[in-house]
Write an enzyme that holds these catalytic residues in place. Sequence first.
Site, PDB file in Angstrom:
ATOM      1  N   CYS A  81       4.958   2.159   1.052  1.00  0.00           N
ATOM      2  CA  CYS A  81       4.814   2.418   2.486  1.00  0.00           C
ATOM      3  C   CYS A  81       5.070   1.140   3.290  1.00  0.00           C
ATOM      4  CB  CYS A  81       3.448   3.034   2.783  1.00  0.00           C
ATOM      5  SG  CYS A  81       3.359   3.808   4.425  1.00  0.00           S
ATOM      6  N   HIS A 190       3.838   7.904  -0.239  1.00  0.00           N
ATOM      7  CA  HIS A 190       2.607   7.524  -0.915  1.00  0.00           C
ATOM      8  C   HIS A 190       2.522   8.207  -2.286  1.00  0.00           C
ATOM      9  CE1 HIS A 190       0.568   5.437   2.412  1.00  0.00           C
ATOM     10  NE2 HIS A 190       1.248   6.278   3.179  1.00  0.00           N
ATOM     11  N   GLU A 192       0.463   7.641  -4.605  1.00  0.00           N
ATOM     12  CA  GLU A 192      -0.951   7.847  -4.963  1.00  0.00           C
ATOM     13  C   GLU A 192      -1.522   9.122  -4.359  1.00  0.00           C
ATOM     14  OE1 GLU A 192      -1.202   5.750  -1.012  1.00  0.00           O
ATOM     15  OE2 GLU A 192       0.148   5.748  -2.738  1.00  0.00           O
TER      16      GLU A 192
END
Length: 212
Positions: A81, A190, A192
Amino acid sequence: MRIAIVDYGMGNLHSVTKALEHVAGDADIVLTDDPLVVEAADKVVFPGQGAMPDCMRYLQNSGLEDAVRDAASHKPFLGICVGAQLLFDHSEEGDTNGMGIFAGDVVRFPKAAMVDEHGQKLKVPHMGWNQMMIKRDHPLWAGIPDLDRFYFVHSYHFRPSDDITVIESAYPYRFAAAVARDNIFAIQCHPEKSHHAGLQLLKNFVHWDGRP
């Protein structure tokens, strides 16, 4: 093996840490704001959320910038990001100079272009799930199908000057969603927060030797 997650005060890094721990196997995952720990790590993850001017200022004031630059020069390195955006020359966000590791700019989605194929307005920031289109194979994308979806939250995206784009997405036009060169892989979305596909990318990073 130790993987350092760079903590420069921008964003909640709990989800990045937990996702890496989930796939890390025997690797040691450490969240750190200590440049010496970053320098000693075998691999480095460079995440980030928030405004790029604030992120760049903190990096410079904390002493972490030099450690991040050194890691990006030779270690397996993953930018996420805003961490990915900071690797470029310049950002329109706050007219901010980045680290210049990649040639190119970070640009805002233009209001005039933000309509879908039905003429409906698209919101900025670009927030939600979007397909990822493979432009070039890379070890970090192993096991992730073309057009799989990842989670985005961003108003700006990078525009590389060199041919380093490996993954594209579209909102509504195609843009570079991930870039790679040598030991560096940088992704706009992202992983995650991207369920199985994102965890696969992080698992691939844990096992990556830094070669393209």
